[in-house]
Structure formats: structure tokens, C-alpha cells
Write a protein that holds these residues in place. Sequence first.
Motif, PDB file in Angstrom:
ATOM      1  N   GLU A 248       0.688  -1.084   0.393  1.00 51.81           N
ATOM      2  CA  GLU A 248      -0.196   0.236   0.153  1.00 51.81           C
ATOM      3  C   GLU A 248       1.615   1.237  -0.308  1.00 51.81           C
ATOM      4  N   ALA A 249       1.945   1.457   1.433  1.00 52.48           N
ATOM      5  CA  ALA A 249       2.936   2.931   0.486  1.00 52.48           C
ATOM      6  C   ALA A 249       3.511   2.778  -0.629  1.00 52.48           C
ATOM      7  N   GLN A 250       3.394   1.294  -0.805  1.00 48.33           N
ATOM      8  CA  GLN A 250       4.294   1.583  -2.759  1.00 48.33           C
ATOM      9  C   GLN A 250       3.645   2.249  -3.888  1.00 48.33           C
ATOM     10  N   LYS A 251       1.992   1.730  -3.379  1.00 43.97           N
ATOM     11  CA  LYS A 251       0.855   2.177  -4.137  1.00 43.97           C
ATOM     12  C   LYS A 251       0.855   3.741  -4.535  1.00 43.97           C
ATOM     13  N   ARG A 252       0.759   4.014  -2.872  1.00 43.47           N
ATOM     14  CA  ARG A 252       0.362   5.531  -2.573  1.00 43.47           C
ATOM     15  C   ARG A 252       1.788   6.935  -3.043  1.00 43.47           C
ATOM     16  N   ARG A 253       2.745   5.634  -3.087  1.00 42.39           N
ATOM     17  CA  ARG A 253       4.241   6.893  -3.613  1.00 42.39           C
ATOM     18  C   ARG A 253       3.654   6.885  -5.243  1.00 42.39           C
ATOM     19  N   VAL A 254       3.735   5.878  -5.607  1.00 43.64           N
ATOM     20  CA  VAL A 254       3.848   5.419  -7.170  1.00 43.64           C
ATOM     21  C   VAL A 254       2.017   7.037  -7.589  1.00 43.64           C
ATOM     22  N   GLU A 255       1.004   6.650  -6.686  1.00 43.88           N
ATOM     23  CA  GLU A 255       0.210   7.470  -7.152  1.00 43.88           C
ATOM     24  C   GLU A 255       0.539   9.063  -6.533  1.00 43.88           C
ATOM     25  N   MET A 256       1.485   9.528  -5.567  1.00 45.64           N
ATOM     26  CA  MET A 256       1.504  10.817  -6.414  1.00 45.64           C
ATOM     27  C   MET A 256       2.710  10.934  -6.601  1.00 45.64           C
ATOM     28  N   ASN A 257       3.270   9.912  -7.511  1.00 47.48           N
ATOM     29  CA  ASN A 257       4.014  10.250  -8.313  1.00 47.48           C
ATOM     30  C   ASN A 257       3.890  11.026  -9.442  1.00 47.48           C
ATOM     31  N   ASP A 258       2.969  10.366  -9.565  1.00 41.94           N
ATOM     32  CA  ASP A 258       1.378   9.969 -11.061  1.00 41.94           C
ATOM     33  C   ASP A 258       0.437  11.441 -11.426  1.00 41.94           C
ATOM     34  N   MET A 259       0.491  12.179 -10.090  1.00 38.22           N
ATOM     35  CA  MET A 259      -0.119  13.127 -10.032  1.00 38.22           C
ATOM     36  C   MET A 259       1.188  14.495  -9.765  1.00 38.22           C
ATOM     37  N   ILE A 260       2.082  14.481  -9.797  1.00 34.64           N
ATOM     38  CA  ILE A 260       3.003  15.849  -9.557  1.00 34.64           C
ATOM     39  C   ILE A 260       3.230  15.633 -10.918  1.00 34.64           C
ATOM     40  N   VAL A 261       3.821  14.234 -11.320  1.00 37.87           N
ATOM     41  CA  VAL A 261       3.730  14.077 -13.328  1.00 37.87           C
ATOM     42  C   VAL A 261       2.703  15.244 -13.882  1.00 37.87           C
ATOM     43  N   ASP A 262       1.259  14.731 -13.681  1.00 33.69           N
ATOM     44  CA  ASP A 262       0.023  14.809 -14.219  1.00 33.69           C
ATOM     45  C   ASP A 262      -0.283  16.635 -13.525  1.00 33.69           C
ATOM     46  N   ALA A 263       0.220  17.070 -12.563  1.00 36.29           N
ATOM     47  CA  ALA A 263       0.159  18.533 -12.617  1.00 36.29           C
ATOM     48  C   ALA A 263       1.632  19.092 -13.467  1.00 36.29           C
ATOM     49  N   GLU A 264       2.830  18.448 -12.853  1.00 35.88           N
ATOM     50  CA  GLU A 264       3.302  19.082 -14.137  1.00 35.88           C
ATOM     51  C   GLU A 264       3.769  19.107 -15.291  1.00 35.88           C
ATOM     52  N   GLU A 265       2.771  18.500 -16.056  1.00 32.57           N
ATOM     53  CA  GLU A 265       2.741  17.950 -17.468  1.00 32.57           C
ATOM     54  C   GLU A 265       1.626  19.070 -18.255  1.00 32.57           C
ATOM     55  N   GLU A 266       1.760  19.782 -18.985  1.00 29.84           N
ATOM     56  CA  GLU A 266       1.225  20.484 -19.535  1.00 29.84           C
ATOM     57  C   GLU A 266       0.911  19.912 -21.193  1.00 29.84           C
ATOM     58  N   ASP A 267      -0.197  19.856 -21.479  1.00 31.84           N
ATOM     59  CA  ASP A 267      -0.435  19.482 -22.522  1.00 31.84           C
ATOM     60  C   ASP A 267      -0.487  19.811 -24.160  1.00 31.84           C
ATOM     61  N   GLU A 268       0.153  20.068 -24.907  1.00 31.06           N
ATOM     62  CA  GLU A 268      -0.114  21.259 -25.417  1.00 31.06           C
ATOM     63  C   GLU A 268      -1.351  20.900 -26.558  1.00 31.06           C
ATOM     64  N   GLU A 269      -2.131  19.918 -27.222  1.00 31.25           N
ATOM     65  CA  GLU A 269      -3.115  19.852 -27.845  1.00 31.25           C
ATOM     66  C   GLU A 269      -4.107  20.142 -26.771  1.00 31.25           C
ATOM     67  N   THR A 270      -4.424  19.490 -25.400  1.00 35.12           N
ATOM     68  CA  THR A 270      -5.334  20.282 -24.762  1.00 35.12           C
ATOM     69  C   THR A 270      -5.125  22.589 -24.195  1.00 35.12           C
ATOM     70  N   LYS A 271      -3.776  22.808 -24.227  1.00 38.35           N
ATOM     71  CA  LYS A 271      -3.701  24.273 -24.355  1.00 38.35           C
ATOM     72  C   LYS A 271      -4.612  24.697 -25.658  1.00 38.35           C
ATOM     73  N   GLU A 272      -4.122  24.682 -26.431  1.00 35.97           N
ATOM     74  CA  GLU A 272      -4.262  24.948 -28.205  1.00 35.97           C
ATOM     75  C   GLU A 272      -5.547  25.002 -27.848  1.00 35.97           C
ATOM     76  N   TRP A 273      -6.556  23.926 -27.451  1.00 39.13           N
ATOM     77  CA  TRP A 273      -7.979  23.087 -27.382  1.00 39.13           C
ATOM     78  C   TRP A 273      -8.494  24.308 -27.011  1.00 39.13           C
ATOM     79  N   GLU A 274      -8.142  24.967 -25.336  1.00 41.27           N
ATOM     80  CA  GLU A 274      -8.798  26.207 -24.463  1.00 41.27           C
ATOM     81  C   GLU A 274      -9.268  27.003 -25.182  1.00 41.27           C
TER      82      GLU A 274
END
Length: 780
Positions: A248-274
Motif C-alpha cells: 500500500e505504501a508503494q502504491k501511494r508513492r506511485v499515485e503521488m508521483n503520477d499526480m505530480i507528473v500530471d500536474a507538471e505536464e503540460e499538454d500542448e493539444e489541450t492548451k490549444e483546444w482551451e
Amino acid sequence: MSNAPVVFKRKGKATQRARVSTPEAEATVVDGGDAEVSESPSALAAKVKRKTRTKAKSALSFGGDEEEAGETFKLKKGVLSSNLAKGKASTGVSSSSFTPQQTSGPTYDAAYLNELKASTPSARPSLHSSALDTDVSMDVDDPSQFSAITVETPLLNPCADEQSETAIPSASSILSAKQKRERLRANKGSEDYISLSLAKQDDFSRGPHPESRLMREDDELGDADDEFAEYTSAQERIALGKKSRKKEAQKRRVEMNDMIVDAEEEDEETKEWEQEQLRRGGLRAESVEPAPKPVYKPAPIPMATPIPTMPGAMARLTKSMSELTTSHAEHSATMAKLGEEQRILDQREKEMREMIAKAEDKRSWFDAFREWIESMATFLDEKFPPLEKLEEEHINILKERAGIIAQRRKAEDEDDLVTFLGVPTSLAPAEDVVDELGRSLPSTTSPAARQSRLQARQARRTLRRATNTKQAASDEEGYSTDATLPAGDNEDYRTAMGRLVADGAALMADVKAEGFRNPAAGLGKWFGEWRAKFADVYTGAWGGLAMIGAWEFWVRLEMLGWNPLERPRSLDSFSWYGALYTYSRPSPDDAGVDEEDDEPPLGPDGDLVSAMLTTAALPRLAALITAGALDAHSAVALRRLLDLLDELSLSVPSDHPKLELLLKATNAIYVDAVTHTEDVLKPFIEVLRVGQVQARFDPAAVPARQRVLMRQRKLLAGLLRWRKAAGDRFGAGALVTRLVQDSMLPIAETGWEVGGEDVMRKVAQSLPMDLCPPSLQSLR
């Protein structure tokens, strides 16, 4: 458009469905479509059911046949529609044209449509930054916020082209469309039917009584625990085990890393659509200025280069030539230096390769040497305890033999003293002793026992004179060493010594390897090879002394059963002596000396013979002498001991501790002999001091006194000879004076006229001047 309310008639058709307008739904529409999309279909269905149970249903109809007189409702307009109407009034649209007629249905005439068409803007509204800020949050419940903002929203225009005719469906077509939809609703399996609800009824459980229209509160869909289980952690399980907690601790760390990557990632297509959606909605100002056109810039014209002159060219060439010459010289020097370094590196590489080869040879040799040493250690651990046991047995045999001789000599001295001094009280004949079987045992102090001992001594002397004719003329009774064992004891002694030697030979009977049977072929070979190949390591590790420690076993085994005072044998006659002598002096080829020398010099180990003598031979000889190998009354044993000491002095320094140990053991033998003589004379001296000597005539008294004095004179001669060889560092001079004054002189005075004076005169002449007592000075 005016603010007059629009009146609609309620129809009485039961099958007509109506939409319910509630304030909550209006607020949801004003806020946007995200709230409806975010809710699940089950939540929407539950909300609609709750609202329909609490509020009255109303059916709206646009153009129905039957009219229901009575209840009507008025459409309440909101603040936005009022503001929109005000904005359109300012653009010139007449509000009177939008007033509906109080008829049965909506009326669309040509003038109304033209005005509606004219009022509809054909272009996208421009966004004024001063009029609207996209970051400002609005509250739809507060009408005051809309008073400061003016938004031009285009009206729905069903006719995009001003020239086209407006097609308004008739009441019959609307009715037919409604009837068609009712048929499709009844037949839901048709492909033309499209449900207006977001979720199908078949997707939800209809409860335990699907045919009933009544619904219990527990059967309602959309329970809060099921709706928000994803957000309330209702479906999560508590990890109790160590592995599950780690997972469970490993799963939480993976989810936190994914959320951090998703927050820092900037999708160019989504930005153009917005950005495109903002542009289409009029929330972003479009750039009206065209892109600047590139300006032509001509290439710069280079400056005119002057034509070079001859002196300048020559100067440049001369400078270049000097620089090249200098560079060539530097490069040549560098090449020479690199060549020298290459030569040194090649030489070092060759040396390193040789060192590696030598190290490998050294490693392999020492591996083999270590294996051989381990096998040798195992061999010595197995063979040393039996050898030590045999040496202890040899010591016990010598002690027993010396005890028998000393006991017999004491009894003979007491017999002679009793003959001319009488029987003291302590030596009076005791009663017969009876053993456990009732047999009487004769006393050792009885006259019969003394007479038998005298006869046995005369028989031994006769046999000795018969076997040794050379000493028969000079043999004087009492002066000869009577250390011969009786026949039975002598046979037992020889049998025990023979068995001891046989056991020593049987100790090596199971050894077949030559390297273990002969130390010169084993130890000598390996240690000699070590000294020849790796002399520095051999010298630093004191290899010679290590070899001596291992060779000691064969030395002690070869010396087992040897009594140097009984069987004279020189040390160089032993095999270990010659082997160590040869090993200590390498051959001329190995040592690098001249072959013309008679004897090669000692090697780096020194004289290993001397080391072996001090390690094994001297302690063994000291143990033998202490056990009784040396007879203090025997001149032959003393002569052999002095010869052995002379031989040892060639290899061992005179101040060596092990040699001192041997000399102390020898001196202790003489001390014990003098003490034993004093103990024998002590009861008789007490009789002489008190004057209780029984004066009686006995023909055997004179020979008996002569034998006692001659035996003491023999001990004195050996003590003087020992003092001359060892010096006076062990108190030999005091021991001589003690023997003369306390033992010999009292006995001689009892028969001074019948031989005592002659004996003491000879004693005084043999004594050194510093040891002669004052009472004997006149006899010198």
C-alpha cells in the motif's frame, strides 16, 4: 421586447409529458454545463425523483386541440433576460414588435422575422478588456453584478440568410411529430428512438417489487455511500500485514508521483483546444495587427584590401619560417622525450611482467609449501604425544635404577658404620614384621640381613675383578664404584630399555613417505628451496629457526633411550647432527664462495647445530642427569659427562641459559650425594658426640672403616674434579669443605691410628690450599 407576461394554456391530455422548471435547475444552467456533467446518471435520476415527489407536475402544450379552462401560469423572466432586452432596445429594436398576441399559439409574421433577422449580429462580438474580465467570479444570485457588465450576446437566428424564407411548422405537423415520438417511446427497441434521459431505467435495479410503482426509501438509487465511495475511501481496505502495508505504501508513492507528473505536464493539444474555445467564446481578443513584413537589408560591402608589398611579404615569410623552425625544434625535442619515455615505459613493462611472473611463481610455490606444512603439522600433532610418553617412561626407568643403587649403598654404609661404631638407638633391630598371610618378614637392620648384604657385595666385587683384569691390581675395596644392579634387577632394566627402543622404532612403522621418515629429504628440501628462491623472505621470517622447531621431533626420536654416561657416543655420530651441519653451510655454488676453502662458511641461518643442541639436546640431557643417569660416586660417568661438556662447548656458548641448566642439574647430583652421606652418618655422629661408643674388639671394624672413608674419598675426588671443570659459581668449594669437615674427619678420628691418619693425609694433599681445613694443614 416588453416585460408583459406570456400566458400559456394547460392541456388536459394525460399522456403529454412536461418539463419541470425549478430554481435549482436554473442556477445549474446559469453556472454552466459542468455541474450536470460532473454528476453521475444515478445521482441525476434520484434527484429528479425526489423533486417530482415534492413538487406538483405541470404539463405545457404548444398548440394542442383541447384546452383546459381554469389554471394558467405566467412565465417569470429573470434579470438576464431583462438586461438583454434593455441592450437590444438601445440597438434600435422595437420592443413592441416582440409582444406576443393573446392567441392560442405563437405568431410569426414577416415583419417580426425581418426585425429579428436584422437584430441578429452576423459577426463574432469583440471582447473589450474594460467590459469583461475572465478571472472575475460572478454570483448568479446577485443581480447587482450584471449592472456593471454589458455583454452583447447574439440571439438565436433560425434563418441565417436574410433572403431565405422562414419555414414555420404547422400545428398538425407538430402533433404528428409528437404522436410519432410517443410511438417510438412505446417501442424503445427501435433504432430511431433516442432517449432524452441521461441514464436508462434498465441500468438500475427496480427493487424487490418491479411491478409496483411505490418506492421505499431504502430502495432509492444513488445512496451516498455508493455515489461518493471513490472520494470517501469507503471501498478501501486497511492493510494489516507487513507485506500488504509495504504494498500500500508503494502504491501511494506511485499515485503521488503520477499526480505530480500530471500536474507538471503540460499538454500542448489541450492548451490549444482551451485557447481555441476561449477565442470562439469571445473571451480572448484577436490580434488585428498584421505580422510585420521583413525589411530588406543589403549586404555590407567589404573594405578595399591594399596590395601587399615585397618587403612586407618577405618579413611575414621570415617570421613564419622562424616560427616553423622553432616549432620544429620543439616538436623534435618532444618526440625525443616521448621516445625516451616510451623506452622507459617498455622497460618498466618488461620489469612488471617479470615481477608478475615471479609473483605468480612465488604464489604457486608458497601454496604448495603451505599445503606441505599443514600435512607436516598434522603428522607432528599425531606423533609428538607418543614420543613424549616414551621419553617419560625412560625417565622413570632411570629414576628406578638410581633409587635401587642409592638404597643399597645406604644399607652398605650403615652396615660398615655399625661394624666399628656399634648400633645406634634409631637403627636397633626391630621385631619381625608379619605380612597379610601371617608370614614373618626379616628386618633390614637385623644381623642376618647385614651378613647377607656383605656376602652379596663380596660376590659382586669378585665378579667385577674377574671380568676387568686391567683394574684388578689397582682396585681397592670401597674406592671402586659399586653401581652394578643385582642379576634380576639388571635383567629387568635391560628388558625395559629394549622395549623402549622398540616402541620408538614402531612409532615410525606406519610412515611410508620418505619426506616424513627422513627430515633431510622433507624439511631440508623444502626449507632449502625456500632459502634459495626467496632469500629475503626466508631471512625475514627466520626460516632456519622454524625448521629447527619442526626437526626437533626426529632429534628427540633418535636420542630416545640414549644415556650418554652409560653408552658413550659423540654428538656428531647422530644423523641429525650431520644433516643440520650440511644445511647450515650451503654449497659453494649456492653461497658464492671460493671452492678452495676447506669448509664453506655459514649460511644466513647461522649454526643450526648449535640451535638444535640448545633447543632439544641440552634440555634432554639435563632431564636424564636429574633422573639419575649420573652417579656421583662414579669417576667413569663423570669423565664421560665432562667429555660431553667439552664437545658441547664447541657449538654452545658457555653463558647460554640451556647450558647453565645442564650444569645446575649436574651440581644438584653432587649436592644430593653429600646430603645423603650426611643423613647416613647423622645418627652415628650423635653417638660420637655424646661419647657412647661401645669399645669392643672386632676384626672387621678396620676394613669397614676403611671402606667408608674410601667411599667418601671417591665422592670427594669427583666433587673436586667437577669444581675444576664448572668453577665455583655453583658453590662446589663450600660443598667440598662441608664433606671433609662434617663427614670424613669425624669417621677418621675414630680410627686415627689404624688407617684414619693415612686417609686424611691423602685428602689434605688433594685439596686446594683455599679449601683445606685448618685441622688438616699439618698433614699436607
